[in-house]
Design a protein around this motif. Structure first.
Motif: not given
Length: 93
Positions: A5-6, A19-27, A48-55, A72-77
């Motif tokens: 992080s910064q 996954y539980s901690w991060a938003e977004p997840v950058i691989l 675990l659910g949650g509206a995450k961003v993963i890329f 799932p649809r709520e996860v933006k990829v």
């Protein structure tokens, strides 16, 4: 696995912790690890659910882009890369 992080570096023992901690997840992994990571993240997102961003930022996409259909649809990829140009077809779920 390490997350920067910064202001600090954080270590996680599993993708579940990340996954539980991060938003977004950058691989940004070896290409050989990405399919496994995406499959695990897909399962975690359902559990675990949650509206995450993963890329990912992988250069080669053939073996991984299709795996994004399992989230799932709520996860933006997305699968992105600096050298994608105007001739690149977009991915549609």
């Amino acid at each position: 696995m390490r997350v920067y992080s910064q202001h600090e570096r954080m270590d996680f023992d599993s993708l579940s912790e990340l996954y539980s901690w991060a938003e977004p997840v950058i691989l940004a992994s070896f290409i050989s690890a990405l399919p496994h990571q995406l499959k695990e993240l897909s399962a975690l997102s359902k559990e675990l659910g949650g509206a995450k961003v993963i890329f990912d930022i992988a250069t080669f996409k053939a073996d991984i882009v299709g795996l994004y259909r399992h989230f799932p649809r709520e996860v933006k990829v997305a699968s992105i890369h600096l050298t994608f140009g105007s001739g690149t077809a977009s991915y549609e779920a």
